[in-house]
Design an enzyme around this catalytic site. Structure first.
Site, PDB file in Angstrom:
ATOM      1  N   PRO A   1     -23.856 -26.182 -14.303  1.00  0.00           N
ATOM      2  CA  PRO A   1     -23.307 -27.584 -15.607  1.00  0.00           C
ATOM      3  C   PRO A   1     -23.783 -27.637 -17.019  1.00  0.00           C
ATOM      4  CG  PRO A   1     -25.008 -27.166 -13.700  1.00  0.00           C
ATOM      5  CD  PRO A   1     -24.701 -26.286 -13.427  1.00  0.00           C
TER       6      PRO A   1
ATOM      7  N   GLU B   1     -31.754 -22.401  -9.443  1.00  0.00           N
ATOM      8  CA  GLU B   1     -32.199 -22.445 -10.597  1.00  0.00           C
ATOM      9  C   GLU B   1     -31.036 -22.106 -11.714  1.00  0.00           C
ATOM     10  OE1 GLU B   1     -34.131 -24.955 -11.212  1.00  0.00           O
ATOM     11  OE2 GLU B   1     -33.979 -24.306  -9.195  1.00  0.00           O
TER      12      GLU B   1
ATOM     13  N   ARG C   1      -1.826 -28.361  -7.029  1.00  0.00           N
ATOM     14  CA  ARG C   1      -0.676 -29.530  -7.278  1.00  0.00           C
ATOM     15  C   ARG C   1      -0.231 -29.552  -8.481  1.00  0.00           C
ATOM     16  NH1 ARG C   1      -1.391 -33.632 -10.690  1.00  0.00           N
ATOM     17  NH2 ARG C   1      -0.234 -35.456  -9.128  1.00  0.00           N
TER      18      ARG C   1
ATOM     19  N   ASP D   1       5.985 -39.384 -16.482  1.00  0.00           N
ATOM     20  CA  ASP D   1       6.219 -39.312 -17.776  1.00  0.00           C
ATOM     21  C   ASP D   1       5.231 -39.546 -18.787  1.00  0.00           C
ATOM     22  OD1 ASP D   1       5.704 -42.885 -18.690  1.00  0.00           O
ATOM     23  OD2 ASP D   1       7.368 -42.476 -16.828  1.00  0.00           O
TER      24      ASP D   1
HETATM   25  C1  9D3 Z   1     -32.582 -27.962 -11.357  1.00  0.00           C
HETATM   26  C2  9D3 Z   1     -31.487 -26.935 -11.563  1.00  0.00           C
HETATM   27  N1  9D3 Z   1     -31.018 -27.521 -12.893  1.00  0.00           N
HETATM   28  C3  9D3 Z   1     -32.612 -27.622 -14.271  1.00  0.00           C
HETATM   29  C4  9D3 Z   1     -32.186 -28.645 -15.245  1.00  0.00           C
HETATM   30  C5  9D3 Z   1     -30.187 -27.356 -13.624  1.00  0.00           C
HETATM   31  C6  9D3 Z   1     -29.459 -27.321 -12.290  1.00  0.00           C
HETATM   32  C7  9D3 Z   1     -28.580 -25.632 -11.817  1.00  0.00           C
HETATM   33  C8  9D3 Z   1     -27.453 -25.636 -10.694  1.00  0.00           C
HETATM   34  C9  9D3 Z   1     -28.715 -27.825 -11.545  1.00  0.00           C
HETATM   35  C10 9D3 Z   1     -27.346 -27.729 -11.072  1.00  0.00           C
HETATM   36  C11 9D3 Z   1     -27.252 -26.528 -10.014  1.00  0.00           C
HETATM   37  C12 9D3 Z   1     -26.318 -26.265  -9.617  1.00  0.00           C
HETATM   38  N2  9D3 Z   1     -25.100 -27.139 -10.201  1.00  0.00           N
HETATM   39  C13 9D3 Z   1     -23.794 -26.420  -9.796  1.00  0.00           C
HETATM   40  O1  9D3 Z   1     -24.189 -25.005 -10.166  1.00  0.00           O
HETATM   41  C14 9D3 Z   1     -22.849 -27.376 -10.338  1.00  0.00           C
HETATM   42  C15 9D3 Z   1     -21.967 -28.329 -11.180  1.00  0.00           C
HETATM   43  C16 9D3 Z   1     -23.047 -29.705 -10.983  1.00  0.00           C
HETATM   44  O2  9D3 Z   1     -24.323 -29.615 -10.667  1.00  0.00           O
HETATM   45  N3  9D3 Z   1     -22.511 -30.434 -11.335  1.00  0.00           N
HETATM   46  C17 9D3 Z   1     -21.414 -30.772 -12.049  1.00  0.00           C
HETATM   47  N4  9D3 Z   1     -20.696 -29.204 -12.044  1.00  0.00           N
HETATM   48  C18 9D3 Z   1     -21.142 -28.469 -11.459  1.00  0.00           C
HETATM   49  S1  9D3 Z   1     -20.055 -26.776 -11.436  1.00  0.00           S
HETATM   50  C19 9D3 Z   1     -21.904 -25.889 -10.900  1.00  0.00           C
END
Ligand code: 9D3
Length: 246
Positions: A89, A116, A154, A169
């Site tokens: 994220p 996490e 793709r 285009d």
């Molecule tokens: C509860 C943990 N969160 C603390 C704020 C952070 C968090 C870590 C790992 C939240 C989600 C995740 C799992 N998501 C991904 O690994 C992830 C992801 C996503 O959740 N949304 C958009 N793109 C991606 S790319 C990897």
């Protein structure tokens, strides 16, 4: 192109990568996808892939060792160095421009994060870029990896049939599509716009362009800010805006 996917849930990838366009790209040898189970590179007797965070706090952290070993097993000796991408994220937002950039690479390694997060030293010493697919919380990087593979596949030469619908285009790029219809002409009382049956190709072209501009203005005005609009587009858009109807 070769894509190695490192994950603790390789089973999640059965299905999406075995159907349709990606299936054919793999069969044609245009795209090679290898699924690597990170757990197979865990050395301890419990095959653990996560551990408690130093400093305390909730949740678990993915251990660096299995990830480092899995990535190292994917790097060919004396080959060109692959792009090593962590799905997180915290990464750069994925978009069509990034898809195009990645489609130009010979070898990608995708690391699916979980729990996490991953030990910071994976970022520090291994990863060359971090990607997110958008601002919503998922359970891991597996679905994002599949989204990215699909968007890249793709774009690879020879994957889609005629490069007609492929290479939009520069004017169509970044606009929403016009409404489409097929038979029957009247379905449950709803008629196909008569202009599409007129046989007048210039009228049809103008109608479609106007509809595309209208829809973009109504739903994604942000796209019009950066769209490459012709003089004719500006005129059609001005008409649509002055109408102000639904
Ligand atoms: C509860 C943990 N969160 C603390 C704020 C952070 C968090 C870590 C790992 C939240 C989600 C995740 C799992 N998501 C991904 O690994 C992830 C992801 C996503 O959740 N949304 C958009 N793109 C991606 S790319 C990897």
């Amino acid at each position: 192109m070769r894509i190695d996917v490192l994950t603790i849930f390789p089973g999640m990838f059965s299905g999406p990568l075995d159907e349709s366009i990606i299936k054919r790209a793999r069969e044609k040898g245009i795209l090679e996808i290898n699924l690597i189970d990170i757990r197979a590179f865990s050395q301890d007797k419990h095959r653990s892939v996560d551990d408690y965070p130093y400093g305390g706090g909730p949740g678990m952290v993915m251990r660096p060792e299995p990830i480092f070993l899995a990535v190292e097993a994917c790097i060919p000796l004396g080959g060109s160095s692959p792009e090593i991408i962590l799905l997180t994220p915290q990464g750069e937002r994925f978009n069509q421009r990034l898809a195009g950039e990645l489609a130009g690479q010979e070898h990608l390694i995708l690391i699916c994060g979980h729990y996490e997060g991953v030990d910071e030293r994976v970022r520090q010493a291994l990863v060359t870029r971090e990607i997110s697919i958008g601002d919503y919380v998922l359970t891991g990087g597996e679905l994002p990896a599949m989204v990215i593979i699909d968007a890249i596949a793709r774009l690879l030469p020879g994957v889609l049939g005629a490069p007609e619908g492929t290479a939009e285009d520069s004017f169509s790029w970044g606009l929403l599509e016009y409404p489409q219809y097929t038979r029957p002409r009247i379905f449950r009382g709803m008629e196909v716009p008569p202009v599409l049956l007129s046989g007048n190709h210039e009228e049809i072209r103008l109608w479609r362009r106007r509809q595309a501009l209208k829809r973009t203005w109504q739903r994604r005005p942000d796209l019009l800010e950066v769209a490459n609009l012709s003089q004719e587009d500006r005129r059609l858009l001005a008409e649509v805006v002055s109408e102000g109807d639904a």
